[in-house]
Write a protein that holds these residues in place. Structure first.
Motif, PDB file in Angstrom:
ATOM      1  N   LEU A  18       0.661  -0.998  -0.121  1.00 42.34           N
ATOM      2  CA  LEU A  18       0.089  -0.123  -0.083  1.00 42.34           C
ATOM      3  C   LEU A  18       1.013   1.189   0.102  1.00 42.34           C
ATOM      4  CD1 LEU A  18      -2.879  -1.155   2.486  1.00 42.34           C
ATOM      5  CD2 LEU A  18      -2.988  -0.960   0.038  1.00 42.34           C
ATOM      6  N   ASP A  19       2.023   1.105   0.562  1.00 44.31           N
ATOM      7  CA  ASP A  19       2.897   2.286   0.848  1.00 44.31           C
ATOM      8  C   ASP A  19       3.389   2.693  -0.521  1.00 44.31           C
ATOM      9  OD1 ASP A  19       2.180   2.736   3.363  1.00 44.31           O
ATOM     10  OD2 ASP A  19       4.064   1.659   4.197  1.00 44.31           O
ATOM     11  N   SER A  20       3.896   1.247  -1.327  1.00 42.75           N
ATOM     12  CA  SER A  20       4.371   1.561  -2.493  1.00 42.75           C
ATOM     13  C   SER A  20       3.244   2.442  -3.650  1.00 42.75           C
ATOM     14  CB  SER A  20       4.735   0.234  -3.068  1.00 42.75           C
ATOM     15  OG  SER A  20       5.188   0.395  -4.446  1.00 42.75           O
ATOM     16  N   GLU A  21       2.081   1.976  -3.427  1.00 47.58           N
ATOM     17  CA  GLU A  21       0.943   2.453  -4.362  1.00 47.58           C
ATOM     18  C   GLU A  21       0.761   3.879  -3.813  1.00 47.58           C
ATOM     19  OE1 GLU A  21      -2.466   0.330  -3.749  1.00 47.58           O
ATOM     20  OE2 GLU A  21      -1.746  -1.450  -4.960  1.00 47.58           O
ATOM     21  N   ALA A  22       0.869   4.256  -2.742  1.00 51.26           N
ATOM     22  CA  ALA A  22       0.673   5.732  -2.181  1.00 51.26           C
ATOM     23  C   ALA A  22       2.141   6.444  -2.600  1.00 51.26           C
ATOM     24  CB  ALA A  22       0.698   5.629  -0.683  1.00 51.26           C
TER      25      ALA A  22
ATOM     26  N   PRO B  25      -6.126  10.072   5.130  1.00 49.56           N
ATOM     27  CA  PRO B  25      -6.326   8.570   5.179  1.00 49.56           C
ATOM     28  C   PRO B  25      -7.693   8.148   4.189  1.00 49.56           C
ATOM     29  CG  PRO B  25      -6.499  10.022   7.202  1.00 49.56           C
ATOM     30  CD  PRO B  25      -6.717  10.880   6.419  1.00 49.56           C
ATOM     31  N   VAL B  26      -7.324   7.146   3.764  1.00 46.17           N
ATOM     32  CA  VAL B  26      -8.296   6.379   2.608  1.00 46.17           C
ATOM     33  C   VAL B  26      -8.215   4.965   2.684  1.00 46.17           C
ATOM     34  CG1 VAL B  26      -8.041   8.245   1.002  1.00 46.17           C
ATOM     35  CG2 VAL B  26      -6.435   6.107   0.885  1.00 46.17           C
ATOM     36  N   THR B  27      -9.282   4.317   2.177  1.00 49.62           N
ATOM     37  CA  THR B  27      -9.270   2.766   2.324  1.00 49.62           C
ATOM     38  C   THR B  27      -8.273   2.198   1.351  1.00 49.62           C
ATOM     39  OG1 THR B  27     -10.974   2.585   0.779  1.00 49.62           O
ATOM     40  CG2 THR B  27     -11.707   2.911   3.075  1.00 49.62           C
ATOM     41  N   ALA B  28      -7.988   1.262   1.284  1.00 53.68           N
ATOM     42  CA  ALA B  28      -7.219   0.311   0.302  1.00 53.68           C
ATOM     43  C   ALA B  28      -7.920   0.468  -0.993  1.00 53.68           C
ATOM     44  CB  ALA B  28      -6.885  -1.023   0.660  1.00 53.68           C
ATOM     45  N   GLU B  29      -8.947   0.342  -0.997  1.00 51.01           N
ATOM     46  CA  GLU B  29      -9.929   0.245  -2.445  1.00 51.01           C
ATOM     47  C   GLU B  29      -9.676   1.699  -3.035  1.00 51.01           C
ATOM     48  OE1 GLU B  29     -10.791  -2.978   0.173  1.00 51.01           O
ATOM     49  OE2 GLU B  29     -11.080  -0.722   0.585  1.00 51.01           O
ATOM     50  N   GLU B  30      -9.987   2.821  -2.086  1.00 58.65           N
ATOM     51  CA  GLU B  30      -9.793   4.249  -2.832  1.00 58.65           C
ATOM     52  C   GLU B  30      -8.223   4.397  -3.066  1.00 58.65           C
ATOM     53  OE1 GLU B  30     -13.105   6.464   0.156  1.00 58.65           O
ATOM     54  OE2 GLU B  30     -11.106   6.143   0.922  1.00 58.65           O
ATOM     55  N   LEU B  31      -7.280   3.947  -2.434  1.00 63.07           N
ATOM     56  CA  LEU B  31      -5.998   4.144  -2.823  1.00 63.07           C
ATOM     57  C   LEU B  31      -5.833   3.517  -4.341  1.00 63.07           C
ATOM     58  CD1 LEU B  31      -3.041   5.091  -2.785  1.00 63.07           C
ATOM     59  CD2 LEU B  31      -2.730   2.978  -1.308  1.00 63.07           C
ATOM     60  N   ALA B  32      -6.220   2.178  -4.473  1.00 60.63           N
ATOM     61  CA  ALA B  32      -6.291   1.391  -5.644  1.00 60.63           C
ATOM     62  C   ALA B  32      -6.803   2.316  -6.687  1.00 60.63           C
ATOM     63  CB  ALA B  32      -6.740  -0.146  -5.448  1.00 60.63           C
TER      64      ALA B  32
END
Length: 444
Positions: free
Chosen positions: A278-282, A428-435
């Motif tokens: 997740l950090d990599s996606e962010a 702050p967001v959900t994992a789905e929102e980040l994706a």
């Protein structure tokens, strides 16, 4: 040295340079004297070879060597004195040279533009922060358990059910003709699993060992092979065996077997791994924001040679994607002129951003240490698995190959530097929102 500028057109510069023969001859004589101290010729003691003989035997070769070195030296001096930074290797052409003649050559080059670094402290960015939820951690644990499951041969006579793996032979045909890659033997097909075209596994649900079925399927429109994409096909399938899976139980004993203290420690490991993803996606998302913000703040001219080189790479990849039937939907209906115009703009943007990041790095003393480069080489070589040592040896024998890894490291360090100066707000967001944000970046 006489210098005459023959072109000054934007970033394109050209010069005519003349080196006096007297200077070249002086260098040649000095080089021949030096050669005479060590050269050994029959009938002469070291250091006693007559200059006339040296001149006759080696004069032309030494003059060619002197001329080459003098051109390189003159080029470096010209660039230094005029503060010119070449975008690529300058083009040097010899105009005239020879015995008793001045040496004249032309120098053509594209120079880097003057780059004004924008106020980095004025850039405002949003860093998306997501954490893996319990459901994602449980899914990660389930995937781990699935990777460690055991296959058990089914000996009882019964139809295949969901979760079973059917071992099959099959022949695929389109319009009654078998197609390349459509025939195989002893292939395990998991019912309910992924990996086959839609309808294939579903078509053999309930099949029994020894039974043969013919099923009809349609290859997806985005299938990797352009020859098969979107085509209707028939597969003649024969079931040869049936297997079921035994999945281990998620408990402390399994965790200990895997090297963890207990099940909770294993779940923490999975959570940490998911957090890194997740950090990599962010990071990918905020870097895209940063590059967009920088691109909006710069407008300097791009050296045509760098732009053309970048465009050629992009266009070649696009041609490969088109040939393989993997062209993006957004590009499929565009004519070639439109595509070229759009991708030339992308090439210009990439070059412009690359030059800006290089300028920021240079002005702020950002470099890549040997330790960082060696670490990157080791990490890259791990991708080769059993051939890791072979990859490491390749990097050691070819230093230029290692330089391809230096650029991305440098870029990430410059990005880190700019992020420290920019105004960054965490959200702050959900994992789905980040994706979804990362997917939108890819589409844009």
């Amino acid at each position: 040295m006489q210098i005459n500028q023959t072109q000054s057109d934007g970033l394109k510069q050209a010069f005519s340079v003349t080196l006096p023969f007297a200077d070249l001859e002086q260098k040649r004589q000095a080089r021949l004297v030096e050669l005479g101290r060590t050269i050994r010729l029959p009938g002469f003691r070291p250091g006693k070879v007559p200059m006339s003989l040296l001149q006759k035997r080696y004069g032309s070769a030494v003059m060619a060597e002197v001329a080459d070195e003098s051109v390189n030296e003159a080029t470096r001096q010209l660039l230094s004195e005029r503060g010119l930074r070449p975008a690529m290797q300058p083009k040097v052409d010899l105009v005239s040279a020879g015995e008793d003649k001045d040496l004249e050559f032309t120098l053509e080059l594209e120079v880097l533009p003057e780059i004004e670094v924008p106020n980095l402290g004025e850039i405002t960015l949003t860093r998306l922060k997501a954490e893996p939820g319990d459901e994602a951690i449980t899914q990660g644990l389930d995937n781990l358990l699935k990777s460690r499951r055991k296959e058990i041969e089914v000996t009882e006579e019964r139809p295949a059910a969901q979760g079973d793996a059917v071992v099959v032979d099959f022949v695929g045909r389109i319009d009654g003709v078998a197609f390349e890659g459509g025939t195989a033997q002893d292939v395990p097909v998991e019912l309910g699993g992924a990996g086959f075209i839609p309808g294939f596994a579903e078509g053999i649900d309930g099949i029994s060992v020894g039974e043969t079925r013919t099923i009809k399927v349609t290859f997806p429109a985005e299938y990797g092979s352009a020859e098969l994409a979107g085509k209707d096909a028939e597969f003649e399938i024969t079931a040869k065996g049936l297997k079921q899976f035994e999945t281990p139980v998620a408990d402390d004993a399994l965790a200990t077997e895997l090297g963890f203290e207990d099940l909770e420690d294993l779940r923490k490991f999975i959570k940490d791994r998911l957090q890194r993803e997740l950090d990599s996606e962010a990071r990918q998302n905020i870097k895209r924001q940063l590059l967009d913000a920088l691109a909006d703040r710069i407008s300097f001219a791009v050296p045509p040679s760098l732009s053309e080189s970048e465009f050629t790479q992009i266009w070649n990849r696009l041609e490969e994607e088109k040939k393989a039937g993997r062209l993006d939907d957004a590009d499929k209906d565009k004519d070639e002129d439109t595509l070229k115009a759009e991708y030339r703009a992308i090439a210009d943007r990439r070059v412009r951003l690359g030059l800006l990041l290089a300028e920021i790095g240079q002005k702020n003393g950002i470099t890549v240490s040997n330790e960082e480069l060696n670490r990157a080489i080791f990490q890259h070589s791990m991708m080769y698995g059993a051939r890791q040592q072979e990859a490491l040896d390749m990097f050691r024998k070819n230093p230029q190959a290692a330089e391809f890894l230096r650029g991305p490291i440098f870029e990430e360090k410059v990005v880190d530097y700019v992020l420290e100066l920019a105004k960054v707000e965490d959200k702050p967001v959900t994992a789905e929102e980040l994706a979804a944000a990362v997917a939108a970046d890819a589409e844009g």
